[in-house]
Design a protein around this motif. Structure first.
Motif, PDB file in Angstrom:
ATOM      1  N   TRP A  98       0.816  -1.216   0.000  1.00  0.00           N
ATOM      2  CA  TRP A  98       0.000   0.000   0.000  1.00  0.00           C
ATOM      3  C   TRP A  98       0.845   1.260   0.000  1.00  0.00           C
ATOM      4  CZ3 TRP A  98      -4.407   0.602  -1.943  1.00  0.00           C
ATOM      5  CH2 TRP A  98      -5.312  -0.452  -1.976  1.00  0.00           C
ATOM      6  N   THR A  99       2.016   1.218   0.593  1.00  0.00           N
ATOM      7  CA  THR A  99       2.909   2.375   0.512  1.00  0.00           C
ATOM      8  C   THR A  99       3.274   2.631  -0.949  1.00  0.00           C
ATOM      9  OG1 THR A  99       3.797   1.958   2.716  1.00  0.00           O
ATOM     10  CG2 THR A  99       5.121   3.337   1.257  1.00  0.00           C
ATOM     11  N   ALA A 100       3.634   1.560  -1.647  1.00  0.00           N
ATOM     12  CA  ALA A 100       3.991   1.690  -3.065  1.00  0.00           C
ATOM     13  C   ALA A 100       2.795   2.155  -3.896  1.00  0.00           C
ATOM     14  CB  ALA A 100       4.527   0.363  -3.594  1.00  0.00           C
ATOM     15  N   ALA A 101       1.623   1.576  -3.658  1.00  0.00           N
ATOM     16  CA  ALA A 101       0.438   1.928  -4.443  1.00  0.00           C
ATOM     17  C   ALA A 101       0.017   3.375  -4.203  1.00  0.00           C
ATOM     18  CB  ALA A 101      -0.713   0.978  -4.106  1.00  0.00           C
ATOM     19  N   ALA A 102      -0.082   3.773  -2.945  1.00  0.00           N
ATOM     20  CA  ALA A 102      -0.518   5.133  -2.630  1.00  0.00           C
ATOM     21  C   ALA A 102       0.488   6.166  -3.120  1.00  0.00           C
ATOM     22  CB  ALA A 102      -0.747   5.271  -1.121  1.00  0.00           C
ATOM     23  N   ALA A 103       1.769   5.885  -2.926  1.00  0.00           N
ATOM     24  CA  ALA A 103       2.800   6.821  -3.380  1.00  0.00           C
ATOM     25  C   ALA A 103       2.823   6.916  -4.905  1.00  0.00           C
ATOM     26  CB  ALA A 103       4.165   6.397  -2.852  1.00  0.00           C
ATOM     27  N   ALA A 104       2.632   5.800  -5.581  1.00  0.00           N
ATOM     28  CA  ALA A 104       2.641   5.808  -7.040  1.00  0.00           C
ATOM     29  C   ALA A 104       1.475   6.618  -7.602  1.00  0.00           C
ATOM     30  CB  ALA A 104       2.593   4.372  -7.577  1.00  0.00           C
ATOM     31  N   ILE A 105       0.298   6.415  -7.051  1.00  0.00           N
ATOM     32  CA  ILE A 105      -0.868   7.177  -7.514  1.00  0.00           C
ATOM     33  C   ILE A 105      -0.694   8.658  -7.182  1.00  0.00           C
ATOM     34  CG2 ILE A 105      -3.344   7.555  -7.118  1.00  0.00           C
ATOM     35  CD1 ILE A 105      -2.810   5.212  -8.938  1.00  0.00           C
ATOM     36  N   THR A 106      -0.210   8.950  -5.987  1.00  0.00           N
ATOM     37  CA  THR A 106      -0.002  10.343  -5.580  1.00  0.00           C
ATOM     38  C   THR A 106       1.019  11.026  -6.491  1.00  0.00           C
ATOM     39  OG1 THR A 106      -0.518   9.804  -3.290  1.00  0.00           O
ATOM     40  CG2 THR A 106       0.691  11.841  -3.667  1.00  0.00           C
ATOM     41  N   GLU A 107       2.103  10.342  -6.793  1.00  0.00           N
ATOM     42  CA  GLU A 107       3.121  10.920  -7.668  1.00  0.00           C
ATOM     43  C   GLU A 107       2.560  11.136  -9.069  1.00  0.00           C
ATOM     44  OE1 GLU A 107       6.148  11.474 -10.478  1.00  0.00           O
ATOM     45  OE2 GLU A 107       5.005   9.619 -10.426  1.00  0.00           O
ATOM     46  N   ASN A 108       1.771  10.206  -9.555  1.00  0.00           N
ATOM     47  CA  ASN A 108       1.192  10.320 -10.888  1.00  0.00           C
ATOM     48  C   ASN A 108       0.240  11.511 -10.985  1.00  0.00           C
ATOM     49  OD1 ASN A 108       0.913   8.968 -13.585  1.00  0.00           O
ATOM     50  ND2 ASN A 108      -1.234   9.027 -12.954  1.00  0.00           N
ATOM     51  N   LEU A 109      -0.464  11.799  -9.896  1.00  0.00           N
ATOM     52  CA  LEU A 109      -1.427  12.901  -9.882  1.00  0.00           C
ATOM     53  C   LEU A 109      -0.810  14.186  -9.335  1.00  0.00           C
ATOM     54  CD1 LEU A 109      -4.567  11.017  -8.518  1.00  0.00           C
ATOM     55  CD2 LEU A 109      -3.864  11.368 -10.897  1.00  0.00           C
ATOM     56  N   SER A 110       0.476  14.176  -9.080  1.00  0.00           N
ATOM     57  CA  SER A 110       1.187  15.331  -8.507  1.00  0.00           C
ATOM     58  C   SER A 110       0.562  15.777  -7.198  1.00  0.00           C
ATOM     59  CB  SER A 110       1.222  16.491  -9.502  1.00  0.00           C
ATOM     60  OG  SER A 110       1.886  16.106 -10.679  1.00  0.00           O
ATOM     61  N   GLY A 111       0.164  14.827  -6.391  1.00  0.00           N
ATOM     62  CA  GLY A 111      -0.385  15.125  -5.068  1.00  0.00           C
ATOM     63  C   GLY A 111      -1.887  15.293  -5.045  1.00  0.00           C
ATOM     64  N   GLY A 112      -2.539  15.239  -6.141  1.00  0.00           N
ATOM     65  CA  GLY A 112      -3.996  15.404  -6.208  1.00  0.00           C
ATOM     66  C   GLY A 112      -4.363  16.286  -7.382  1.00  0.00           C
ATOM     67  N   LEU A 113      -5.582  16.180  -7.817  1.00  0.00           N
ATOM     68  CA  LEU A 113      -6.028  16.911  -8.996  1.00  0.00           C
ATOM     69  C   LEU A 113      -7.110  17.915  -8.639  1.00  0.00           C
ATOM     70  CD1 LEU A 113      -6.405  13.919 -11.481  1.00  0.00           C
ATOM     71  CD2 LEU A 113      -4.515  15.525 -11.340  1.00  0.00           C
ATOM     72  N   ASN A 114      -7.073  19.060  -9.264  1.00  0.00           N
ATOM     73  CA  ASN A 114      -8.175  20.005  -9.199  1.00  0.00           C
ATOM     74  C   ASN A 114      -8.987  19.767 -10.464  1.00  0.00           C
ATOM     75  OD1 ASN A 114      -9.933  22.135  -9.192  1.00  0.00           O
ATOM     76  ND2 ASN A 114      -8.386  23.688  -8.738  1.00  0.00           N
ATOM     77  N   CYS A 115     -10.106  19.104 -10.314  1.00  0.00           N
ATOM     78  CA  CYS A 115     -10.874  18.656 -11.473  1.00  0.00           C
ATOM     79  C   CYS A 115     -11.464  19.806 -12.291  1.00  0.00           C
ATOM     80  CB  CYS A 115     -11.982  17.707 -11.027  1.00  0.00           C
ATOM     81  SG  CYS A 115     -11.335  16.171 -10.345  1.00  0.00           S
ATOM     82  N   SER A 116     -11.572  20.991 -11.707  1.00  0.00           N
ATOM     83  CA  SER A 116     -12.131  22.112 -12.463  1.00  0.00           C
ATOM     84  C   SER A 116     -11.099  22.766 -13.381  1.00  0.00           C
ATOM     85  CB  SER A 116     -12.715  23.157 -11.513  1.00  0.00           C
ATOM     86  OG  SER A 116     -11.694  23.703 -10.709  1.00  0.00           O
ATOM     87  N   THR A 117      -9.805  22.494 -13.151  1.00  0.00           N
ATOM     88  CA  THR A 117      -8.779  23.146 -13.967  1.00  0.00           C
ATOM     89  C   THR A 117      -7.939  22.186 -14.803  1.00  0.00           C
ATOM     90  OG1 THR A 117      -7.172  23.067 -12.159  1.00  0.00           O
ATOM     91  CG2 THR A 117      -8.556  25.042 -12.324  1.00  0.00           C
ATOM     92  N   GLN A 118      -7.989  20.919 -14.537  1.00  0.00           N
ATOM     93  CA  GLN A 118      -7.121  19.989 -15.260  1.00  0.00           C
ATOM     94  C   GLN A 118      -7.809  19.495 -16.527  1.00  0.00           C
ATOM     95  OE1 GLN A 118      -6.963  16.450 -15.897  1.00  0.00           O
ATOM     96  NE2 GLN A 118      -9.113  16.294 -15.371  1.00  0.00           N
ATOM     97  N   ILE A 119      -7.001  19.194 -17.530  1.00  0.00           N
ATOM     98  CA  ILE A 119      -7.541  18.625 -18.766  1.00  0.00           C
ATOM     99  C   ILE A 119      -6.796  17.356 -19.177  1.00  0.00           C
ATOM    100  CG2 ILE A 119      -8.431  20.795 -19.675  1.00  0.00           C
ATOM    101  CD1 ILE A 119      -5.819  20.988 -21.335  1.00  0.00           C
ATOM    102  N   ARG A 120      -5.716  17.038 -18.482  1.00  0.00           N
ATOM    103  CA  ARG A 120      -4.874  15.897 -18.856  1.00  0.00           C
ATOM    104  C   ARG A 120      -5.520  14.563 -18.492  1.00  0.00           C
ATOM    105  NH1 ARG A 120       0.354  14.319 -15.742  1.00  0.00           N
ATOM    106  NH2 ARG A 120       0.888  12.429 -16.844  1.00  0.00           N
ATOM    107  N   PHE A 121      -6.193  14.488 -17.342  1.00  0.00           N
ATOM    108  CA  PHE A 121      -6.732  13.225 -16.848  1.00  0.00           C
ATOM    109  C   PHE A 121      -8.219  13.134 -17.181  1.00  0.00           C
ATOM    110  CE2 PHE A 121      -3.033  14.086 -14.221  1.00  0.00           C
ATOM    111  CZ  PHE A 121      -2.393  12.862 -14.224  1.00  0.00           C
ATOM    112  N   VAL A 122      -8.621  12.035 -17.782  1.00  0.00           N
ATOM    113  CA  VAL A 122     -10.011  11.858 -18.206  1.00  0.00           C
ATOM    114  C   VAL A 122     -10.913  11.589 -17.008  1.00  0.00           C
ATOM    115  CG1 VAL A 122     -11.549  10.483 -19.655  1.00  0.00           C
ATOM    116  CG2 VAL A 122      -9.216  10.977 -20.422  1.00  0.00           C
ATOM    117  N   TYR A 123     -10.483  10.777 -16.090  1.00  0.00           N
ATOM    118  CA  TYR A 123     -11.309  10.364 -14.953  1.00  0.00           C
ATOM    119  C   TYR A 123     -10.801  11.018 -13.672  1.00  0.00           C
ATOM    120  CZ  TYR A 123     -12.546   6.937 -18.465  1.00  0.00           C
ATOM    121  OH  TYR A 123     -12.955   6.337 -19.623  1.00  0.00           O
ATOM    122  N   CYS A 124     -10.862  12.321 -13.614  1.00  0.00           N
ATOM    123  CA  CYS A 124     -10.275  13.101 -12.531  1.00  0.00           C
ATOM    124  C   CYS A 124     -10.849  12.726 -11.161  1.00  0.00           C
ATOM    125  CB  CYS A 124     -10.493  14.590 -12.791  1.00  0.00           C
ATOM    126  SG  CYS A 124      -9.823  15.658 -11.513  1.00  0.00           S
TER     127      CYS A 124
END
Length: 168
Positions: A98-124
């Motif tokens: 879970w450390t690896a999974a949570a850190a990997a997802i967090t790194e991929n999302l740069s710490g979290g997404l602001n869904c009102s401003t992002q356009i890169r991720f389809v399923y924000c």
């Protein structure tokens, strides 16, 4: 009420919480994986692979936490299957996963997404939820490790050693 009574009540509750949150995470990761497989609309293969790893972590947790609930409930007191060391091995591996999974997802999302401003991720929203539940599960596993370690220390001070059960 003795500490053993608290453990008998608390173990199924804590594992139940872990299983419940892992099922939610499994649902999110499975849905995202299905969408990525169907539409190939992930932002990168890295995102797809990290979601798949989170799916694995969820399946691992649901299966093994369920097994430990059954073993804890059905095995006799002091059984190796419900011992402190068995719990520590399972929880330590689960914590690493879970450390690896949570850190990997967090790194991929740069710490979290602001869904009102992002356009890169389809399923924000789903990716934000995936990250949040991964960290919730990590916290639950961490708390479980701390509790099991304390019970192991208490058991070894009584002279039972870490192979003793969570309940004396």
């Amino acid at each position: 009420m003795t500490m053993d009574d608290h453990v008998r009540r608390g173990h199924p509750i804590m594992m139940g919480l872990l299983i419940t949150f892992a099922i939610v995470e499994l649902s999110l990761a499975a849905w995202l994986t299905a969408q990525f497989n169907r539409h190939h609309n992930q932002s990168s293969n890295t995102e797809r692979d990290r979601v798949r790893f989170t799916l694995f972590a969820s399946v691992w947790t649901v299966i093994f936490a369920s097994l430990f609930v059954v073993l804890f409930t059905l095995s006799p007191t002091g059984s190796v299957l419900s011992s402190v060391i068995a719990h520590l091995v399972f929880l330590s591996l689960t914590w690493l996963i879970w450390t690896a999974a949570a850190a990997a997802i967090t790194e991929n999302l740069s710490g979290g997404l602001n869904c009102s401003t992002q356009i890169r991720f389809v399923y924000c929203g789903q990716l934000n939820a995936l990250e949040a539940f991964a960290w919730i599960i990590w916290i639950l596993v961490t708390l479980s490790i701390i509790f099991v370690t304390v019970r192991g220390v208490m058991g070894s001070r009584r002279g039972n050693g870490v192979r003793s059960g969570l309940v004396a």
